[in-house]
Write an enzyme that holds these catalytic residues in place. Structure first.
Site, PDB file in Angstrom:
ATOM      1  N   ASP A 117       0.835  -1.202   0.000  1.00 27.80           N
ATOM      2  CA  ASP A 117       0.000   0.000   0.000  1.00 27.80           C
ATOM      3  C   ASP A 117       0.869   1.251   0.000  1.00 27.80           C
ATOM      4  O   ASP A 117       2.079   1.179   0.205  1.00 27.80           O
ATOM      5  CB  ASP A 117      -0.959  -0.008   1.203  1.00 27.80           C
TER       6      ASP A 117
ATOM      7  N   ASN B 231      -7.231  -2.683  14.562  1.00 26.84           N
ATOM      8  CA  ASN B 231      -8.646  -2.833  14.207  1.00 26.84           C
ATOM      9  C   ASN B 231      -8.880  -4.028  13.281  1.00 26.84           C
ATOM     10  O   ASN B 231      -9.978  -4.212  12.769  1.00 26.84           O
ATOM     11  CB  ASN B 231      -9.167  -1.546  13.543  1.00 26.84           C
TER      12      ASN B 231
ATOM     13  N   HIS C 145      -7.349  -4.607  10.368  1.00 23.41           N
ATOM     14  CA  HIS C 145      -7.143  -4.406   8.927  1.00 23.41           C
ATOM     15  C   HIS C 145      -5.894  -5.147   8.456  1.00 23.41           C
ATOM     16  O   HIS C 145      -4.999  -5.462   9.250  1.00 23.41           O
ATOM     17  CB  HIS C 145      -7.092  -2.913   8.560  1.00 23.41           C
TER      18      HIS C 145
ATOM     19  N   GLU D 260      -9.751  -1.730   5.394  1.00 26.13           N
ATOM     20  CA  GLU D 260     -10.272  -1.353   6.703  1.00 26.13           C
ATOM     21  C   GLU D 260     -11.592  -2.086   6.993  1.00 26.13           C
ATOM     22  O   GLU D 260     -12.306  -2.486   6.070  1.00 26.13           O
ATOM     23  CB  GLU D 260     -10.529   0.159   6.734  1.00 26.13           C
TER      24      GLU D 260
HETATM   25  P1  PGA Z   1       2.072  -1.443  12.497  1.00 26.73           P
HETATM   26  O1  PGA Z   1       0.944  -1.506  11.406  1.00 26.73           O
HETATM   27  O2  PGA Z   1       3.080  -2.453  12.099  1.00 26.73           O
HETATM   28  O3  PGA Z   1       2.626  -0.050  12.426  1.00 26.73           O
HETATM   29  O4  PGA Z   1       1.435  -1.755  13.792  1.00 26.73           O
HETATM   30  C1  PGA Z   1       0.504  -2.768  11.017  1.00 26.73           C
HETATM   31  C2  PGA Z   1      -0.637  -2.603  10.052  1.00 26.73           C
HETATM   32  O5  PGA Z   1      -1.396  -1.634  10.225  1.00 26.73           O
HETATM   33  O6  PGA Z   1      -0.793  -3.426   9.155  1.00 26.73           O
END
Ligand code: PGA
Length: 245
Positions: A66, A135, A137, A142
């Site tokens: 992404d 959350n 995702h 999302e």
């Molecule tokens: P993070 O993000 O490694 O910064 O916790 C993980 C994600 O959102 O996929």
């Protein structure tokens, strides 16, 4: 059964996953990797950088999951800049082998289609490494009423924007509102998936992904449908029922 590995800490996890990836590259020099950003993979990239000589990366293809809309040229805050600093400045993937979404493209829908075509032309993704949001995702898919199959433009959750503020010197107002992301089908078509989670803030999402219902409200739960996914956890991210390795 999904193979779940639990490590004492994120360094031990990173070392083991680096070994797994290095062995795969040795077996398949033209390996196609899907790669995440965020904080979670940084320990892995540090280990891969330190062990860069253990594999020939010159035929490896990569596709990042992404990118923020408005970034993508390697400017500060972009995931491309993070990948260069953490991994590509250290291992020998040639520039043309590094796939990125360009969040600055004038035609963002066309950019998403281009990415899908590029992944298909590379023969699909052999191993996709994924983080997970608090959350639930994966990439920037999302939670919501629906999920989108293919690479697309997405509005980021407030929680997700807050989790990314560290990339913008802690200034939430500078975190883009939107991103481009691989879609759920793009992810699920990878031949193998390694989900990585560290820290107590991920334990609940991991537990739901492993044991909860498959639901668009927790996109990582769709990984239950994948025939070859593995879960790599540090002790803090471990659901209570998973035993420590
Ligand atoms: P993070 O993000 O490694 O910064 O916790 C993980 C994600 O959102 O996929």
């Amino acid at each position: 059964m999904t193979p779940i590995s639990v490590f004492a800490d994120e360094e031990a996890l990173a070392e083991a996953l680096a070994t797994h990836i290095i062995e795969k590259i040795r077996r398949t020099p033209a390996l196609v990797l899907g790669l995440p950003t965020g904080r979670t993979p940084l320990a892995l990239y540090r280990r891969l950088a330190a062990r860069a000589q253990e594999a020939d990366w010159s035929r490896v293809r990569t596709f990042n999951l992404d990118e923020f809309v408005g970034t993508g040229g390697g400017e500060p805050g972009s995931y491309r800049a993070l990948m260069d600093a953490e991994l590509f400045d250290h291992v020998g993937v040639p520039p043309e082998g590094r796939g990125f979404l360009d969040g600055r493209a004038s035609d963002l829908d066309g950019e998403c289609r281009r990415y899908e075509q590029e992944i298909a032309a590379a023969g699909g993704i052999d191993l996709l490494v994924l983080g997970i949001g608090g959350n639930g995702h994966i990439a920037f898919n999302e939670p919501g009423d629906t999920l989108i199959a293919r690479t697309h433009r997405v509005a980021l959750d407030p929680q997700t924007r807050a989790a990314n503020a560290w990339l913008f010197a802690g200034d939430l107002s500078r975190v883009p509102q939107e991103a481009l992301t691989m879609g759920m089908a793009t992810i699920l078509q990878a031949r193998a998936i390694a989900l990585v989670a560290t820290g107590p803030g991920k334990a609940e999402a991991v537990q739901q992904a492993l044991e909860g219902p498959v639901t668009t409200r927790l996109p990582a739960s769709f990984l239950q449908l994948h025939p070859a996914w593995s879960v790599w956890l540090d002790d803090d991210a471990r659901p209570r029922r998973a035993s420590r390795r």
